[in-house]
Motif scaffolding. Structure first.
Motif, PDB file in Angstrom:
ATOM      1  N   LYS A   9       0.822  -1.224   0.000  1.00 53.48           N
ATOM      2  CA  LYS A   9       0.000   0.000   0.000  1.00 53.48           C
ATOM      3  C   LYS A   9       0.853   1.271   0.000  1.00 53.48           C
ATOM      4  N   ASP A  10       2.112   1.162   0.447  1.00 51.11           N
ATOM      5  CA  ASP A  10       2.972   2.350   0.454  1.00 51.11           C
ATOM      6  C   ASP A  10       3.732   2.544  -0.850  1.00 51.11           C
ATOM      7  N   LEU A  11       3.595   1.577  -1.761  1.00 47.26           N
ATOM      8  CA  LEU A  11       4.439   1.594  -2.956  1.00 47.26           C
ATOM      9  C   LEU A  11       4.292   2.881  -3.763  1.00 47.26           C
ATOM     10  N   LEU A  12       3.030   3.249  -4.053  1.00 47.85           N
ATOM     11  CA  LEU A  12       2.837   4.400  -4.931  1.00 47.85           C
ATOM     12  C   LEU A  12       3.348   5.686  -4.300  1.00 47.85           C
ATOM     13  N   SER A  13       3.076   5.872  -2.997  1.00 49.44           N
ATOM     14  CA  SER A  13       3.508   7.132  -2.380  1.00 49.44           C
ATOM     15  C   SER A  13       5.039   7.192  -2.305  1.00 49.44           C
ATOM     16  N   GLN A  14       5.663   6.062  -1.986  1.00 45.09           N
ATOM     17  CA  GLN A  14       7.139   6.037  -1.928  1.00 45.09           C
ATOM     18  C   GLN A  14       7.740   6.328  -3.296  1.00 45.09           C
ATOM     19  N   THR A  15       7.146   5.681  -4.339  1.00 43.39           N
ATOM     20  CA  THR A  15       7.667   5.884  -5.689  1.00 43.39           C
ATOM     21  C   THR A  15       7.525   7.346  -6.106  1.00 43.39           C
ATOM     22  N   ARG A  16       6.367   7.934  -5.728  1.00 41.54           N
ATOM     23  CA  ARG A  16       6.174   9.333  -6.083  1.00 41.54           C
ATOM     24  C   ARG A  16       7.207  10.224  -5.394  1.00 41.54           C
ATOM     25  N   ASP A  17       7.556   9.879  -4.160  1.00 46.38           N
ATOM     26  CA  ASP A  17       8.596  10.639  -3.466  1.00 46.38           C
ATOM     27  C   ASP A  17       9.913  10.570  -4.230  1.00 46.38           C
ATOM     28  N   PHE A  18      10.257   9.354  -4.694  1.00 49.24           N
ATOM     29  CA  PHE A  18      11.500   9.208  -5.448  1.00 49.24           C
ATOM     30  C   PHE A  18      11.442  10.016  -6.736  1.00 49.24           C
ATOM     31  N   PHE A  19      10.269   9.980  -7.389  1.00 52.10           N
ATOM     32  CA  PHE A  19      10.105  10.722  -8.632  1.00 52.10           C
ATOM     33  C   PHE A  19      10.321  12.213  -8.386  1.00 52.10           C
ATOM     34  N   ASN A  20       9.715  12.715  -7.297  1.00 51.86           N
ATOM     35  CA  ASN A  20       9.816  14.144  -7.016  1.00 51.86           C
ATOM     36  C   ASN A  20      11.225  14.546  -6.612  1.00 51.86           C
ATOM     37  N   SER A  21      11.973  13.620  -6.014  1.00 52.38           N
ATOM     38  CA  SER A  21      13.335  13.987  -5.619  1.00 52.38           C
ATOM     39  C   SER A  21      14.334  13.737  -6.743  1.00 52.38           C
TER      40      SER A  21
END
Lengths: 112, 119, 361
Positions: free
Chosen positions: B13-25
């Motif tokens: 369930k945390d996959l998408l939010s974590q991935t988005r964090d990586f994308f934004n950084s």
């Protein structure tokens, strides 16, 4: 913008000798290291089957009962792993390739 | 040791939010790979920024669970996800370009997880 | 005015410019490509799964045969993955030899690509001259390792063959002469107007796109991103002084330029390595079995390759995953195509240097 940059090279190669040679009239020179084909000194072989088990291409067949060592030249990838593994060092790598062939046949070696 | 490799275990369930964090950084997606273990399937999401390697790892116990696709964040992920779908039978939700099992034309379906074993 | 009719043109899997099967469905409007949808998997071999049946030491031979062009670096990356898991310290000399062979394989791969490129836009004479030069590099490789393209010299814990210092001096001398000849040929790619006409401004990939699409290798560097996995310092690269080669235009011409400049950079790196290599052992004995996981990353001629190995302490690995550079470059290729002319499609597909046999490992 330049044009005909290649022209000089084309003209010089027109007068020069060809870059290729007329194989098989002129034989290919092999290097000392060239991995060509595997040979076996069958009289020293102990038929342990190590080469058969480790061969990445499964080209080798060892039959202990018949004292026979077979290799499928068309499967062999000449990696030389069997030469490295052979406990009695009866296998060796020749630096010439095996002859071309039209039929798929295993080459068999038997103890004389 | 050539490089430090950080592996972070996360929940699906945390996959998408974590991935988005990586994308934004400003990380780039290096690869997505799946591993079949006796008890579960592991999916590795690798990211890299200026040669700093970070890996997110999710564990999938039930093959019927749909994994959210990251291809709407990193478009290039659609290749990896289709690959994992075809080789392991993992279901992904909303892939940007879904081949629906026709990405690899292999004669054996789910070649890397042939019995479709439910762990 | 009516909007032009859209047609779907299949490209591949058999196509004159591609020796290997990849299929694209091109949606075209008149002569202009609107969209491209790739299909892979025509020759998927499932080699990754073979690792469950082959001893981890033997698998080097299989890993090396994943691809015929970047063969050595495939084997090397597999070795690095296992060595990192088992914490094996590779001798210094072996690391330098690995570097020298990696760079030789880069030179030959880039020359191969330049030849294919020339063939792709129909410059037959240029194609033959490039491959004539590539043959000379192959001779060096055969002389030192025994194979022309499958080197077979990487092994877990070091390398199989050694290069004597006299031989190394000879190789340097040869490379110096070849550099001159290669320069003559590459000048045609750089300067000739007919070549430029086909390449300049065709298939522009912006810096942001290239990065976020996960492009690797020359495709990425031609768009101005200076990522080169060699900078991680595997093998002996940490002791070599070099900078990633960057072009900023992002078109086909700059992808060509990056590869040309990399050929000369590789020659320079070999020269540096030859000056720094010291006598010593070329391998260490490997005992025990691996237990753990590692993502090994190296720079192939086509870009970054990833080997993920997971082992549980037995002779057989649990999983080996190979992410090849072409696989990472496919999204970039798909994004390049919209907006180009149908006649440019083969060139654009070639500019990412597709190696389908790598991709279909």
């Amino acid at each position: 913008m330049k044009i005909f940059v290649m022209a000089k090279k084309v003209l010089t190669s027109l007068c020069a000798r060809p870059a290729t040679f007329r194989y098989p009239l002129v034989p290919k020179t092999y290097y000392k290291n060239t991995r060509g084909s595997i040979t076996i000194d069958i009289n020293r072989c102990i038929y342990c089957g190590m080469c058969q088990r480790k061969c990445p291409a499964q080209a080798i067949l060892v039959t202990k009962a018949d004292k026979e060592w077979k290799i499928d030249r068309l499967r062999c990838v000449s990696c030389g792993y069997c030469v490295e593994l052979c406990p009695v060092k009866c296998l060796s790598m020749k630096n010439t390739y095996s002859a071309s062939t039209q039929i798929r046949e295993e080459e068999a070696f038997r103890r004389a | 040791m050539i490089e430090e490799q950080k592996v972070i275990n996360i929940e699906i369930k945390d996959l998408l939010s974590q991935t988005r964090d990586f994308f934004n950084s400003g990380h780039r997606l290096v690869q997505i790979g799946c591993t079949k273990l006796p008890e579960c399937l592991e999916i590795n999401y690798s990211f890299d920024k200026e040669h700093h390697f970070i890996n997110l790892k999710i564990k999938l116990v039930d093959l019927n669970v749909e994994v959210p696709s990251v291809s709407n964040i990193y478009w290039c992920a659609f290749l990896y996800e289709n690959e994992i779908h075809d080789l392991f039978g993992v279901k992904f939700k909303d892939i940007a370009l879904d081949y629906k099992g026709n990405f690899y034309r292999t004669s054996v379906k789910r070649g890397f997880n042939p019995q479709n074993e439910q762990p | 005015m009516n909007s032009p009719k859209r047609t779907i043109i299949p490209f591949g899997p058999q196509h004159p410019v591609l020796p290997e099967p990849i299929h694209l469905d091109l949606v075209v409007e008149d002569e202009k490509v609107i969209e491209a949808i790739p299909s892979l998997g025509f020759i998927h071999r499932g080699l990754e799964r073979l690792v469950e049946k082959r001893d981890f030491i033997d698998f080097v031979y299989v890993a090396e045969r994943i691809c015929g062009i970047c063969s050595f670096i495939h084997g090397l990356t597999y070795c690095i993955a296992i060595e990192e898991i088992m914490q094996i310290e590779v001798p210094k000399r072996a690391n330098y030899l690995r570097l020298i062979w990696s760079e030789l394989s880069r030179i030959h791969s880039h020359l191969l690509w330049l030849g294919l490129m020339a063939d792709g836009f129909g410059f037959e004479a240029l194609f033959m001259h490039t491959w004539r030069l590539r043959e000379k590099i192959l001779d060096i490789i055969e002389e030192t390792t025994g194979g022309r393209i499958i080197f077979g010299s990487a092994k877990i814990g070091g390398v199989r063959k050694d290069i004597s210092s006299e031989k190394l001096a000879q190789i340097l001398e040869k490379l110096k002469n070849y550099a001159q000849e290669i320069r003559e040929i590459t000048n045609v790619f750089i300067n000739d107007s007919s070549v430029k006409h086909r390449l300049v401004g065709v298939g522009v990939l912006s810096k942001e796109d290239a990065y976020i699409l996960g492009a690797v290798g020359p495709t990425l560097r031609a768009s101005g991103v200076g990522l080169d996995t060699r900078k991680l310092g595997y093998a002996a690269y940490k002791e070599i002084d070099f900078e990633p080669i960057i072009e900023t235009a992002g078109d086909s011409y700059s992808r060509c330029l990056v590869r040309i400049r990399e050929i000369f950079q590789s020659i320079e790196i070999i020269k540096q390595a030859a000056g720094k290599i010291e006598p010593g052992a070329i391998e260490v004995k490997v005992t025990g079995t691996p237990n753990g996981e590692f993502f090994a990353r190296t720079e192939q001629p086509r870009g970054e390759v990833i080997y993920y190995a997971k082992a549980d302490g037995s002779r057989f690995l649990q999983r080996l995953r190979v992410r090849t550079p072409t696989f990472a470059n496919v999204p970039a290729m798909v994004k390049l195509l919209p907006g180009c002319q149908l006649a440019d499609v083969p060139i654009l597909v070639l500019t990412i240097d597709p190696c389908i046999s790598c991709t279909e490992r």
